[in-house]
Structures are given as C-alpha cells and as structure tokens.
Design a protein around this motif. Sequence first.
Motif, mmCIF file in Angstrom:
data_model
loop_
_atom_site.group_PDB
_atom_site.id
_atom_site.type_symbol
_atom_site.label_atom_id
_atom_site.label_comp_id
_atom_site.label_asym_id
_atom_site.label_seq_id
_atom_site.Cartn_x
_atom_site.Cartn_y
_atom_site.Cartn_z
ATOM 1 N N MET A 75 0.764 -1.263 0.012
ATOM 2 C CA MET A 75 -0.051 -0.023 0.087
ATOM 3 C C MET A 75 0.982 1.324 0.163
ATOM 4 S SD MET A 75 -1.368 0.264 4.028
ATOM 5 C CE MET A 75 -0.093 0.213 5.473
ATOM 6 N N LYS A 76 0.271 2.417 -0.325
ATOM 7 C CA LYS A 76 1.040 3.526 -0.592
ATOM 8 C C LYS A 76 0.259 4.641 0.741
ATOM 9 C CE LYS A 76 2.409 3.883 -5.353
ATOM 10 N NZ LYS A 76 2.052 4.586 -6.606
ATOM 11 N N ILE A 77 1.230 5.177 1.372
ATOM 12 C CA ILE A 77 0.597 6.000 2.480
ATOM 13 C C ILE A 77 1.473 7.447 2.213
ATOM 14 C CG2 ILE A 77 0.003 4.431 3.918
ATOM 15 C CD1 ILE A 77 2.305 5.378 5.817
ATOM 16 N N LEU A 78 1.014 8.411 2.620
ATOM 17 C CA LEU A 78 1.567 9.791 2.821
ATOM 18 C C LEU A 78 2.271 9.644 4.148
ATOM 19 C CD1 LEU A 78 1.948 11.655 0.358
ATOM 20 C CD2 LEU A 78 0.043 13.088 1.419
ATOM 21 N N LEU A 79 3.613 10.052 4.427
ATOM 22 C CA LEU A 79 4.412 10.026 5.582
ATOM 23 C C LEU A 79 5.063 11.441 5.603
ATOM 24 C CD1 LEU A 79 4.732 8.868 8.244
ATOM 25 C CD2 LEU A 79 6.644 7.339 7.439
ATOM 26 N N ASN A 80 4.681 12.249 6.600
ATOM 27 C CA ASN A 80 5.171 13.447 6.617
ATOM 28 C C ASN A 80 5.409 13.915 5.229
ATOM 29 O OD1 ASN A 80 5.269 13.548 9.399
ATOM 30 N ND2 ASN A 80 7.519 12.750 9.592
ATOM 31 N N ASN A 81 4.304 13.919 4.487
ATOM 32 C CA ASN A 81 4.134 14.632 3.215
ATOM 33 C C ASN A 81 5.058 13.948 2.237
ATOM 34 O OD1 ASN A 81 2.337 16.684 3.959
ATOM 35 N ND2 ASN A 81 3.797 18.047 4.790
ATOM 36 N N LYS A 82 5.442 12.712 2.433
ATOM 37 C CA LYS A 82 6.257 11.820 1.354
ATOM 38 C C LYS A 82 5.599 10.643 1.013
ATOM 39 C CE LYS A 82 10.685 11.037 1.854
ATOM 40 N NZ LYS A 82 12.026 10.805 2.605
ATOM 41 N N GLU A 83 5.501 10.343 -0.128
ATOM 42 C CA GLU A 83 4.856 9.086 -0.468
ATOM 43 C C GLU A 83 5.602 7.786 0.087
ATOM 44 O OE1 GLU A 83 3.560 7.404 -4.597
ATOM 45 O OE2 GLU A 83 1.784 8.849 -3.819
ATOM 46 N N GLU A 84 5.124 6.978 0.769
ATOM 47 C CA GLU A 84 6.084 5.887 0.926
ATOM 48 C C GLU A 84 5.205 4.325 0.666
ATOM 49 O OE1 GLU A 84 8.847 5.398 3.172
ATOM 50 O OE2 GLU A 84 9.087 7.572 3.862
ATOM 51 N N LYS A 97 -4.163 2.626 6.570
ATOM 52 C CA LYS A 97 -4.356 1.831 5.202
ATOM 53 C C LYS A 97 -4.017 2.546 4.185
ATOM 54 C CE LYS A 97 -8.419 0.411 7.818
ATOM 55 N NZ LYS A 97 -8.393 1.489 8.897
ATOM 56 N N ASP A 98 -3.988 1.987 2.819
ATOM 57 C CA ASP A 98 -3.756 2.622 1.659
ATOM 58 C C ASP A 98 -4.185 3.937 1.484
ATOM 59 O OD1 ASP A 98 -2.475 2.339 -0.980
ATOM 60 O OD2 ASP A 98 -4.356 2.211 -1.671
ATOM 61 N N GLY A 99 -3.442 4.791 1.149
ATOM 62 C CA GLY A 99 -3.916 6.139 0.831
ATOM 63 C C GLY A 99 -3.891 7.340 2.134
ATOM 64 N N LEU A 123 9.148 0.252 11.980
ATOM 65 C CA LEU A 123 9.394 -0.032 10.451
ATOM 66 C C LEU A 123 9.929 1.188 9.956
ATOM 67 C CD1 LEU A 123 9.105 -1.907 8.240
ATOM 68 C CD2 LEU A 123 6.871 -0.555 7.544
ATOM 69 N N LYS A 124 9.391 2.369 10.625
ATOM 70 C CA LYS A 124 10.094 3.575 9.873
ATOM 71 C C LYS A 124 11.200 4.360 10.871
ATOM 72 C CE LYS A 124 8.520 3.354 6.066
ATOM 73 N NZ LYS A 124 9.507 3.254 4.876
ATOM 74 N N LYS A 125 11.692 3.395 11.898
ATOM 75 C CA LYS A 125 12.702 3.843 12.849
ATOM 76 C C LYS A 125 12.282 5.465 13.534
ATOM 77 C CE LYS A 125 16.188 1.043 10.864
ATOM 78 N NZ LYS A 125 15.246 0.337 9.714
ATOM 79 N N PHE A 126 11.253 5.459 13.874
ATOM 80 C CA PHE A 126 10.946 6.696 14.848
ATOM 81 C C PHE A 126 11.135 6.177 16.226
ATOM 82 C CE2 PHE A 126 8.249 7.882 11.435
ATOM 83 C CZ PHE A 126 8.642 9.291 10.901
ATOM 84 N N THR A 127 12.469 6.531 16.653
ATOM 85 C CA THR A 127 12.865 5.861 17.859
ATOM 86 C C THR A 127 12.588 7.099 18.940
ATOM 87 O OG1 THR A 127 15.183 6.756 17.333
ATOM 88 C CG2 THR A 127 14.507 4.286 17.127
ATOM 89 N N TRP A 128 12.392 8.169 18.419
ATOM 90 C CA TRP A 128 12.033 9.470 19.320
ATOM 91 C C TRP A 128 10.838 9.087 20.255
ATOM 92 C CZ3 TRP A 128 15.184 13.903 19.291
ATOM 93 C CH2 TRP A 128 14.768 14.874 20.125
ATOM 94 N N LYS A 129 11.154 9.296 21.581
ATOM 95 C CA LYS A 129 10.161 8.841 22.572
ATOM 96 C C LYS A 129 8.884 9.807 22.530
ATOM 97 C CE LYS A 129 12.637 6.497 26.312
ATOM 98 N NZ LYS A 129 12.983 6.770 27.184
ATOM 99 N N MET A 130 9.225 11.072 22.470
ATOM 100 C CA MET A 130 8.013 12.061 22.589
ATOM 101 C C MET A 130 7.377 12.368 21.101
ATOM 102 S SD MET A 130 8.189 12.373 25.640
ATOM 103 C CE MET A 130 9.171 11.364 26.691
ATOM 104 N N LEU A 131 6.270 12.019 20.877
ATOM 105 C CA LEU A 131 5.851 12.438 19.517
ATOM 106 C C LEU A 131 4.418 12.739 19.499
ATOM 107 C CD1 LEU A 131 7.023 8.765 17.896
ATOM 108 C CD2 LEU A 131 7.946 11.221 17.343
ATOM 109 N N ILE A 189 4.375 0.642 1.513
ATOM 110 C CA ILE A 189 4.647 -0.081 2.744
ATOM 111 C C ILE A 189 4.162 -1.642 2.289
ATOM 112 C CG2 ILE A 189 3.886 -0.740 4.907
ATOM 113 C CD1 ILE A 189 4.698 2.083 5.305
ATOM 114 N N GLU A 190 4.876 -2.697 2.719
ATOM 115 C CA GLU A 190 4.845 -4.111 1.989
ATOM 116 C C GLU A 190 3.727 -4.709 2.963
ATOM 117 O OE1 GLU A 190 5.892 -5.131 -0.718
ATOM 118 O OE2 GLU A 190 7.024 -3.236 -1.036
ATOM 119 N N ALA A 191 2.548 -4.259 2.933
ATOM 120 C CA ALA A 191 1.279 -4.751 3.820
ATOM 121 C C ALA A 191 0.252 -4.190 3.686
ATOM 122 C CB ALA A 191 1.862 -4.520 5.292
ATOM 123 N N GLY A 192 -1.064 -4.704 3.653
ATOM 124 C CA GLY A 192 -2.203 -3.991 3.417
ATOM 125 C C GLY A 192 -2.646 -2.893 4.496
ATOM 126 N N SER A 193 -2.432 -3.336 5.606
ATOM 127 C CA SER A 193 -2.536 -2.280 6.655
ATOM 128 C C SER A 193 -1.534 -2.671 7.838
ATOM 129 C CB SER A 193 -4.143 -2.420 7.228
ATOM 130 O OG SER A 193 -4.104 -3.723 8.031
#
Lengths: 206, 67
Positions: free
Chosen positions: B1-10, B53-55, B25-33, B12-16
């Motif tokens: 599926m394709k998602i928009l992550l922080n305004n960039k198309e990514e 999900k997709d989109g 998966l995207k290595k967001f290791t920062w604790k405070m989000l 992802i090898e999964a349906g959801s």
Amino acid sequence: MEKNFPAIVRDYLSTCTVGIAGCGGLGSTCAINLARAGVGKLVIADFDIVTPENLERQYYFRDQVGKLKVHALKDNIERIDPSISVKAFDLKLCSSDIMELFAGCDIIVEAFDRAEMKQMIIETTLNDMPDKHLVTGCGLAGWGKTDILRVERLGKVIVCGDQVSEVAPETPLTAPRVGIVANMEANEVIELLMQKFLKENEDLTK
Amino acid sequence: MKILLNNKEEVIEAGSITISELLVLKKFTWKMLIIKVNGRVLKRSEYDTTTVKDGDDVSVFHLITGG
C-alpha cells in the motif's frame, strides 16, 4: 465597523480566562503580553524559583531572584494592570492538576521546558479535555532562523516553533527566539479568542 | 500500500499496519511524539489499535525540549 471597536475588543478580552502551564521563558513572556493585550483572567502554574540565569530570557527582574516564579510573574502583571485577575499555583503540574486548575480556562498555553511535560499536557487535553484548545511551543532553541518558525494547527492542538531546534551546547536558548515563540503562542491565543467573539458578533465588523 | 508519511509518499509491504508497527518500521525512535492520521491527533493509547490503510495521510511530529 463601529468607531470604538478596539474598546469593545478589550472589554471582551477582559472577560476571557487563559491558563499558562509553566512560567519560564515561554510562559512568563506569553503571560505578560496576554495581560498587555487585555486578557482579564490568567491562571499560572510553576514550581520553580527565579535564578540569575533566568534573567537572560525570562520576564523577571534582578530583585526577584529567589522568589517563586508564579509570585514574581503575578507581581509583574499587576504592575502593568492591577485589574487583571491572576491565580498563581506553586506546583509541578500533573495530569489531574491540569484538569482541575485549567477547567475554567477558555484556552490553555503549554509553556513547559521538557518534552515529556509537553507530551503529558497534550495527552491530558486530548484525552480528558477534548473541547479545549491547547497552544504549545516546540522547537525554539538557538538564534536566527526566524523564517523557519511557524504555526501548525493539529485540530485543537496548535504547535508554535520550528519543530526541530533542540537545546544543545551549540544551540542554547536565547531571549529573542524564545520571545518570538512565546509571542506566537500569545498571538494564537488572541486569534482563537477573537474568532469566537467575531462569530458571535458578526454585526460589529460589517 | 501507499501512504503519505510527513508529506512524502511511502510504499509499505502490507495491506494495513498499526501505528506502533509503523513507528518501528520507519525507525521513529524518538520517545516524545505527536501523531496525526488523516487530520486527527491520536492518543498514545491508540497507537496499538489504530491501523494505517492505503492512501492514509500520517504525520509524525517530534516534541522538543526548550521553553
């Protein structure tokens, strides 16, 4: 537009209540300018005392070193306008304090230093006070880079700052940049209060 | 599926995928989000239960010390 519109606006703002969580560089400057703008009721909370280092960027004075920040800030606001009601709470805020102290506020300003405190208040408002606007400051260390400071509106959570500049030895907090973000927060508060007012008083601006 | 992550198309090898899985998966290791999905800010308790999900449009903001 009516002639005395600015006076009408000040009358309205004098009935508004704003909560300020933290009275350091962000909170002290934000509170002072909300007071100058005419906001009539402020609820401020902090547990710290004024140190000589705080004077580098926080809205306190040399003779206030050693005083509780909430008491010093209340004094400073009252020196500007004694008609403003300032409720000062000397405590380190936790989630239940936020719900209790700020329940009566129209808007809450997040003015903490530490990221985990910022997250705590964001989660508290989202979970327990979902109707309340929260204006936060995020990313304000260093100097210059005025052009990357911005406001991002995430529903009722409004984030002021550049969202990247961390405090570090090479990028300390400096008065102008902290002051800009503190005033961005105050400006967002006034905008939100005025949006409500203008919606309820459409005839005034016609 | 394709998602928009922080305004960039990514892609992802999964349906959801859950938010918690996406952070790993995207290595967001920062604790405070702060995480926003399609305009809505999520509570931390929703990270395990909210699926992307997709989109979908996902934004991840870092909370930064200083004030």
